[in-house]
Design a protein around this motif. Sequence first.
Motif, PDB file in Angstrom:
ATOM      1  N   GLY A  83      39.899  43.240  43.700  1.00 16.87           N
ATOM      2  CA  GLY A  83      40.097  42.880  42.298  1.00 16.87           C
ATOM      3  C   GLY A  83      41.217  43.706  41.709  1.00 16.87           C
ATOM      4  O   GLY A  83      41.600  44.749  42.257  1.00 16.87           O
ATOM      5  N   ALA A  85      41.009  45.466  39.137  1.00 13.63           N
ATOM      6  CA  ALA A  85      40.470  46.750  38.691  1.00 13.63           C
ATOM      7  C   ALA A  85      40.462  47.763  39.839  1.00 13.63           C
ATOM      8  O   ALA A  85      40.797  48.939  39.647  1.00 13.63           O
ATOM      9  CB  ALA A  85      39.070  46.565  38.107  1.00 13.63           C
ATOM     10  N   TYR A 127      39.719  48.825  30.712  1.00 16.98           N
ATOM     11  CA  TYR A 127      40.020  48.926  32.143  1.00 16.98           C
ATOM     12  C   TYR A 127      40.804  50.192  32.496  1.00 16.98           C
ATOM     13  O   TYR A 127      40.907  50.532  33.668  1.00 16.98           O
ATOM     14  CB  TYR A 127      40.840  47.723  32.611  1.00 16.98           C
ATOM     15  CG  TYR A 127      40.029  46.463  32.816  1.00 16.98           C
ATOM     16  CD1 TYR A 127      39.107  46.368  33.853  1.00 16.98           C
ATOM     17  CD2 TYR A 127      40.201  45.360  31.990  1.00 16.98           C
ATOM     18  CE1 TYR A 127      38.374  45.204  34.052  1.00 16.98           C
ATOM     19  CE2 TYR A 127      39.472  44.199  32.185  1.00 16.98           C
ATOM     20  CZ  TYR A 127      38.563  44.122  33.217  1.00 16.98           C
ATOM     21  OH  TYR A 127      37.841  42.985  33.413  1.00 16.98           O
ATOM     22  N   LEU A 166      50.572  47.756  30.517  1.00 14.72           N
ATOM     23  CA  LEU A 166      49.665  46.606  30.527  1.00 14.72           C
ATOM     24  C   LEU A 166      50.408  45.348  30.087  1.00 14.72           C
ATOM     25  O   LEU A 166      51.111  45.370  29.072  1.00 14.72           O
ATOM     26  CB  LEU A 166      48.498  46.881  29.571  1.00 14.72           C
ATOM     27  CG  LEU A 166      47.558  45.711  29.238  1.00 14.72           C
ATOM     28  CD1 LEU A 166      46.771  45.274  30.454  1.00 14.72           C
ATOM     29  CD2 LEU A 166      46.624  46.086  28.093  1.00 14.72           C
ATOM     30  N   ALA A 168      49.244  41.561  29.155  1.00 12.69           N
ATOM     31  CA  ALA A 168      48.076  40.690  29.023  1.00 12.69           C
ATOM     32  C   ALA A 168      48.275  39.783  27.821  1.00 12.69           C
ATOM     33  O   ALA A 168      48.933  40.164  26.854  1.00 12.69           O
ATOM     34  CB  ALA A 168      46.806  41.520  28.838  1.00 12.69           C
ATOM     35  N   ASP A 195      49.670  46.696  35.150  1.00  9.91           N
ATOM     36  CA  ASP A 195      48.484  45.845  35.245  1.00  9.91           C
ATOM     37  C   ASP A 195      48.841  44.490  34.643  1.00  9.91           C
ATOM     38  O   ASP A 195      48.989  44.358  33.437  1.00  9.91           O
ATOM     39  CB  ASP A 195      47.317  46.481  34.475  1.00  9.91           C
ATOM     40  CG  ASP A 195      46.074  45.585  34.457  1.00  9.91           C
ATOM     41  OD1 ASP A 195      46.119  44.487  35.037  1.00  9.91           O
ATOM     42  OD2 ASP A 195      45.067  46.005  33.857  1.00  9.91           O
ATOM     43  N   ALA A 197      46.969  41.700  35.561  1.00 11.15           N
ATOM     44  CA  ALA A 197      45.844  41.025  36.214  1.00 11.15           C
ATOM     45  C   ALA A 197      45.749  39.543  35.893  1.00 11.15           C
ATOM     46  O   ALA A 197      45.526  38.724  36.776  1.00 11.15           O
ATOM     47  CB  ALA A 197      44.538  41.721  35.841  1.00 11.15           C
ATOM     48  N   SER A 220      45.028  39.950  39.566  1.00  8.37           N
ATOM     49  CA  SER A 220      43.708  39.563  40.047  1.00  8.37           C
ATOM     50  C   SER A 220      43.846  38.421  41.047  1.00  8.37           C
ATOM     51  O   SER A 220      44.655  37.508  40.853  1.00  8.37           O
ATOM     52  CB  SER A 220      42.847  39.106  38.882  1.00  8.37           C
ATOM     53  OG  SER A 220      41.562  38.752  39.354  1.00  8.37           O
TER      54      SER A 220
HETATM   55  C1  PLP Z   1      40.776  40.735  34.464  1.00 10.05           C
HETATM   56  C2  PLP Z   1      41.570  41.964  34.237  1.00 10.05           C
HETATM   57  C3  PLP Z   1      41.407  43.086  35.064  1.00 10.05           C
HETATM   58  C4  PLP Z   1      40.386  43.112  36.170  1.00 10.05           C
HETATM   59  O1  PLP Z   1      40.678  42.155  37.162  1.00 10.05           O
HETATM   60  P1  PLP Z   1      39.641  41.898  38.353  1.00 10.05           P
HETATM   61  O2  PLP Z   1      40.410  41.142  39.372  1.00 10.05           O
HETATM   62  O3  PLP Z   1      38.515  41.132  37.766  1.00 10.05           O
HETATM   63  O4  PLP Z   1      39.212  43.246  38.851  1.00 10.05           O
HETATM   64  C5  PLP Z   1      42.192  44.184  34.836  1.00 10.05           C
HETATM   65  N1  PLP Z   1      43.129  44.183  33.859  1.00 10.05           N
HETATM   66  C6  PLP Z   1      43.316  43.127  33.049  1.00 10.05           C
HETATM   67  C7  PLP Z   1      44.391  43.162  32.016  1.00 10.05           C
HETATM   68  C8  PLP Z   1      42.550  41.984  33.209  1.00 10.05           C
HETATM   69  O5  PLP Z   1      42.756  40.917  32.413  1.00 10.05           O
END
Ligand code: PLP
Length: 387
Positions: A83, A85, A127, A166, A168, A195, A197, A220
Amino acid sequence: MANASNAGSDWNAGSGYERLGVAPIINAAGSITRLGGSRTRPETLELMSRAAQVMVNIDDLNRAAGKELARLTGAEAGFVCSGAAGGLVLQAAAVIAGSDPARMRQLPDTDGLRNEIVIHTMHRFPYDQAYRAAGARLVEFGDYLFAHPWQLEGAINERTAAVAYLVAPFSSNKVLPLERVCQIAHAHDVPVIVDAASMLPPRANLYRYLRDGADMVVYSGGKGIRGPQGSGILVGRADLIEAAAAQANPAQFLGRGMKVAKEEVVGLVASLAAFVEEDEAAEMDAYRALVQPVVDALVELPGLRVTLEHDSVNYLIPQAAIHFTDDWRGPSRDAVAAALEQGNPQIHLQQLAGPRELAVDPLNLTEEEVETVIRRLREELTRPPSP
Ligand SMILES: *Cc1c(COP(=O)(O)O)cnc(C)c1O
């Protein structure tokens, strides 16, 4: 004996969740882990069930899979992590301990090591505890409204292991651009760990952050690319990825507790390959076709503004957004969301865009589920106020 041979027969039909008494829900909120993540690609699951039956050397597998991730993303190197994370923990472990076994063994105790990870105050979120799990100390710069280059400069010192960044949907757009952060960090020989993800699709985001100068990026595997739910992608600079891999499963270091199964490793790489090859325009058309009926069904309710949204910041795939305007006289946005969540089946809408909006994210929806969402939305939106 008859009992023994029959034991478990209930598991051979349906999804298995019925057997546990866990009811299916409708997830119109996107790739949210608590709501099931995303629907794994069927061909990936078939591949995984074959791969699970074959023994391989995990070090060889990790190396080969990493090479393929690198090829698919244009990175120097890659690693399949548990994952995104889990990838954050490995990012921190790599920038703090490198590939030095004594330092790797010392984690999460970071006494005497460069252990500070500099981060925008605006980028603090739950996170980032994953960085602290490796022993990092987070050093914030800027405030909740502004960040200036001199503040980043001022936060970097001889104890700095990395700058974390980050990306997102709905995270602040007032932060320093990644490219600028990388310029400043690199001038001090400090790596930048990203990150990203939940930023796939669009596929362009697979290449963008490395191009902006990031040294390591996590995605992710179980969100928009629809790989194994517990998998993640870590890509970037060869020496840092090597340090991350050295501390991950099967090595008995900090990352050992974040094991990725061999079939998940293969499944993740195959899913990413399929994702990269897919026609994004066709995929987006399909999502648009799924949510357009939501817009059509609600557009005439006075006081609501119902729109189809799709952009590169907040709505990474097309979604039907319901805006509760000042003229709305019906039940509150929160009351509608709560009623849907408490109904049967539970329906979870996307609520990230702020207090006056609800959205229907089609990532995990079938046409039939969209019909249910529309029916329940109409019911709750037009419900007369209780006396
Ligand atoms: C979903 C998410 C994570 C965790 O991702 P996983 O693959 O579920 O471990 C970490 N950082 C952000 C910004 C996320 O949106």
